[in-house]
Design an enzyme around this catalytic site. Structure first.
Site, PDB file in Angstrom:
ATOM      1  CG  ASP A  26      45.003  22.959  21.864  1.00 55.12           C
ATOM      2  OD1 ASP A  26      44.288  23.692  22.569  1.00 55.12           O
ATOM      3  OD2 ASP A  26      44.661  21.800  21.556  1.00 55.12           O
ATOM      4  CE1 TYR A 146      37.055  16.875  25.674  1.00 52.57           C
ATOM      5  CE2 TYR A 146      38.784  16.772  24.029  1.00 52.57           C
ATOM      6  CZ  TYR A 146      38.195  17.408  25.101  1.00 52.57           C
ATOM      7  OH  TYR A 146      38.733  18.561  25.595  1.00 52.57           O
ATOM      8  CE  LYS A 177      39.888  20.448  27.620  1.00 46.10           C
ATOM      9  NZ  LYS A 177      40.704  21.357  26.786  1.00 46.10           N
TER      10      LYS A 177
END
Length: 265
Positions: A26, A146, A177
């Site tokens: 991506d 994140y 993730k």
């Protein structure tokens, strides 16, 4: 679990090992058409033939990489984006829907959230709503979470990473993730805090293949369930061989030494 979701998860996670090798593609939206993402069919062929379980890409890229031969590979359609040209590069916005992904034959969708950004509330809302809609269709959701923002001193701090993983799980993700924390002991604190599979991100492009393989092996020892690594794979000198080496570690129990021997061979 909804049978449709269970079937789709098995297209991403190996049924025998319950682990996954995911290769995100991506990056073109974020940084442009970088090396490794020009000829998508060639890149997809290397990744699929090496033995990866799934690739991840934006909806408009799917036709560019569609192949009519070679081994099959799972498809995760990414639903959020931003660019490095923006004054707010960490503010992700939804650019697709679960229905878009279904029409493309996807096995899962993914949403990116940057905890700590000034627009965190919008990204959390997007993840939560997407997870609810995906549940209606039996579509798995991967949350990339994140820590990036003014109050974040160290995005790899184990407590911070554990918080990121927990946010993804609690808002409905089926897979989270997060960055690797640097060692198995601290990463175990991350995996212990969630009840869904955790896969590690690749981070910046690494100079050492041995370092990459070691990171993957150590994350598995700490309870990780695989990897979602992009440019360290698709920009590798020999992507097919690297994916094959990673497959040996993730699914076949190879040591780092065995994987390096296989890579050199």
């Amino acid at each position: 679990m909804h049978i449709g979701k269970a079937i789709r998860m098995e297209r991403i996670f190996n049924r025998d090992t319950e682990r996954a090798i995911i290769v995100p593609l991506d990056h073109g939206t974020t940084v442009g058409p970088i090396a490794g993402l020009i000829d998508m069919r060639e890149t997809l062929s290397h990744i699929a033939e090496g033995g990866a379980n799934a690739v991840l890409m934006h909806k408009g890229l799917v036709p560019c990489g569609h192949r009519r031969s070679g081994p099959d590979i799972g498809l995760i359609v990414h639903l959020s984006a931003s660019t490095t040209l923006s004054p707010f590069p960490n503010a992700k916005t939804l650019t697709g829907t679960v229905e878009d992904a279904i029409k493309l034959g996807a096995d899962a969708v993914s949403v990116h959230v940057n905890i700590g950004d000034e627009t965190e509330r919008d990204m959390l809302r997007d993840l939560g709503r997407t997870a609810s809609r995906a549940a209606d269709w039996g579509m798995p959701v991967l949350a990339m979470v994140y820590a990036r923002g003014p109050k974040i001193k160290d995005e790899y701090d184990p407590a911070v990473v554990a918080h990121c993983a927990r946010v993804g799980m609690e808002l409905g993700a089926d897979v989270v993730k997060v960055p690797y924390t640097g060692d198995p002991e601290t990463f175990a604190r991350v995996t212990e805090g969630v009840c869904v599979p955790v896969v590690i991100a690749g981070g910046p492009k690494l100079d050492s293949v041995a370092g990459l393989l070691t990171m993957v092996r150590d994350s598995l020892a700490a309870g990780g369930r695989g990897l979602s690594i992009g440019r360290n794979i698709f920009q590798a000198a020999r992507p097919y061989q690297l994916v094959r080496a990673l497959r040996g570690i993730v699914h076949e129990g190879w040591s780092v030494e065995q994987a390096l021997e296989g890579l050199e061979g």
